[in-house]
Design a protein around this motif. Structure first.
Motif, mmCIF file in Angstrom:
data_model
loop_
_atom_site.group_PDB
_atom_site.id
_atom_site.type_symbol
_atom_site.label_atom_id
_atom_site.label_comp_id
_atom_site.label_asym_id
_atom_site.label_seq_id
_atom_site.Cartn_x
_atom_site.Cartn_y
_atom_site.Cartn_z
ATOM 1 N N ASP A 42 44.070 41.749 44.654
ATOM 2 C CA ASP A 42 42.838 42.497 44.903
ATOM 3 C C ASP A 42 41.953 41.829 45.956
ATOM 4 O OD1 ASP A 42 43.604 44.365 43.031
ATOM 5 O OD2 ASP A 42 42.386 43.502 41.422
ATOM 6 N N LEU A 43 41.848 40.501 45.889
ATOM 7 C CA LEU A 43 40.987 39.802 46.840
ATOM 8 C C LEU A 43 41.546 39.927 48.256
ATOM 9 C CD1 LEU A 43 38.545 38.104 47.515
ATOM 10 C CD2 LEU A 43 39.848 36.070 46.855
ATOM 11 N N GLY A 44 42.831 39.755 48.408
ATOM 12 C CA GLY A 44 43.446 39.879 49.733
ATOM 13 C C GLY A 44 43.269 41.272 50.312
ATOM 14 N N ARG B 111 39.606 41.706 51.330
ATOM 15 C CA ARG B 111 39.303 40.998 52.572
ATOM 16 C C ARG B 111 39.888 41.728 53.778
ATOM 17 N NH1 ARG B 111 40.169 34.769 50.546
ATOM 18 N NH2 ARG B 111 38.016 34.434 49.903
ATOM 19 N N ALA B 112 41.076 42.302 53.621
ATOM 20 C CA ALA B 112 41.691 43.059 54.712
ATOM 21 C C ALA B 112 40.839 44.279 55.050
ATOM 22 C CB ALA B 112 43.107 43.474 54.329
ATOM 23 N N VAL B 113 40.342 44.965 54.035
ATOM 24 C CA VAL B 113 39.467 46.116 54.276
ATOM 25 C C VAL B 113 38.214 45.662 55.006
ATOM 26 C CG1 VAL B 113 37.990 47.829 53.140
ATOM 27 C CG2 VAL B 113 40.337 47.478 52.337
ATOM 28 N N VAL C 86 34.984 42.783 47.891
ATOM 29 C CA VAL C 86 35.285 41.345 47.911
ATOM 30 C C VAL C 86 34.548 40.651 46.774
ATOM 31 C CG1 VAL C 86 35.001 39.192 49.224
ATOM 32 C CG2 VAL C 86 35.818 41.264 50.373
ATOM 33 N N GLN C 87 33.275 40.966 46.596
ATOM 34 C CA GLN C 87 32.481 40.366 45.509
ATOM 35 C C GLN C 87 33.113 40.662 44.154
ATOM 36 O OE1 GLN C 87 30.114 38.265 45.287
ATOM 37 N NE2 GLN C 87 29.277 38.563 43.247
ATOM 38 N N LYS D 161 36.226 38.594 43.652
ATOM 39 C CA LYS D 161 35.930 37.177 43.413
ATOM 40 C C LYS D 161 35.383 36.948 42.008
ATOM 41 C CE LYS D 161 35.529 35.287 47.966
ATOM 42 N NZ LYS D 161 34.936 34.151 48.638
ATOM 43 N N VAL D 162 34.542 37.847 41.529
ATOM 44 C CA VAL D 162 34.039 37.728 40.157
ATOM 45 C C VAL D 162 35.204 37.843 39.181
ATOM 46 C CG1 VAL D 162 32.639 38.852 38.378
ATOM 47 C CG2 VAL D 162 31.699 38.492 40.658
ATOM 48 N N GLY D 163 36.113 38.781 39.443
ATOM 49 C CA GLY D 163 37.281 38.957 38.579
ATOM 50 C C GLY D 163 38.158 37.725 38.515
ATOM 51 N N LEU D 164 38.208 36.958 39.601
ATOM 52 C CA LEU D 164 39.000 35.735 39.643
ATOM 53 C C LEU D 164 38.242 34.520 39.104
ATOM 54 C CD1 LEU D 164 40.621 36.150 43.160
ATOM 55 C CD2 LEU D 164 41.787 36.255 40.945
ATOM 56 N N GLY D 165 36.969 34.695 38.831
ATOM 57 C CA GLY D 165 36.165 33.572 38.339
ATOM 58 C C GLY D 165 35.573 32.731 39.448
ATOM 59 N N GLU D 166 35.708 33.164 40.700
ATOM 60 C CA GLU D 166 35.127 32.405 41.811
ATOM 61 C C GLU D 166 33.619 32.580 41.882
ATOM 62 O OE1 GLU D 166 36.952 32.957 45.603
ATOM 63 O OE2 GLU D 166 38.963 32.879 44.766
#
Length: 72
Positions: A3-5, A8-10, A29-30, A33-38
């Motif tokens: 999802d993050l990649g 970011r491409a979009v 992107v936000q 990143k929240v979904g990944l815990g970043e």
């Protein structure tokens, strides 16, 4: 690609797009990143004991560590 990649491409492809499209891409992107815990709530303030700087055999992870097949 995750999802993050994809988000970011979009965002990269939206460089010359209308501002509304760029805002939507930034939100994607936000969200990723929240979904990944970043981003979002911090995990290190959850009240769990900190075993940093402890040997694994002196922590609750002893059995896990002893079960590893480590090369000598």
């Amino acid at each position: 690609m995750g999802d993050l990649g994809r988000a970011r491409a979009v965002l990269r492809r939206s460089a010359h797009a209308p501002e509304a499209n760029r805002r939507r891409a930034r939100r994607q992107v936000q969200t990723a990143k929240v979904g990944l815990g970043e981003r979002g709530p911090v995990w290190w303030a959850d009240g769990a004991p900190d075993y940093n700087r402890h040997m694994a055999v002196n922590t609750p992870y002893r059995e896990w560590y002893q079960g590893l097949k480590l090369a000598v």
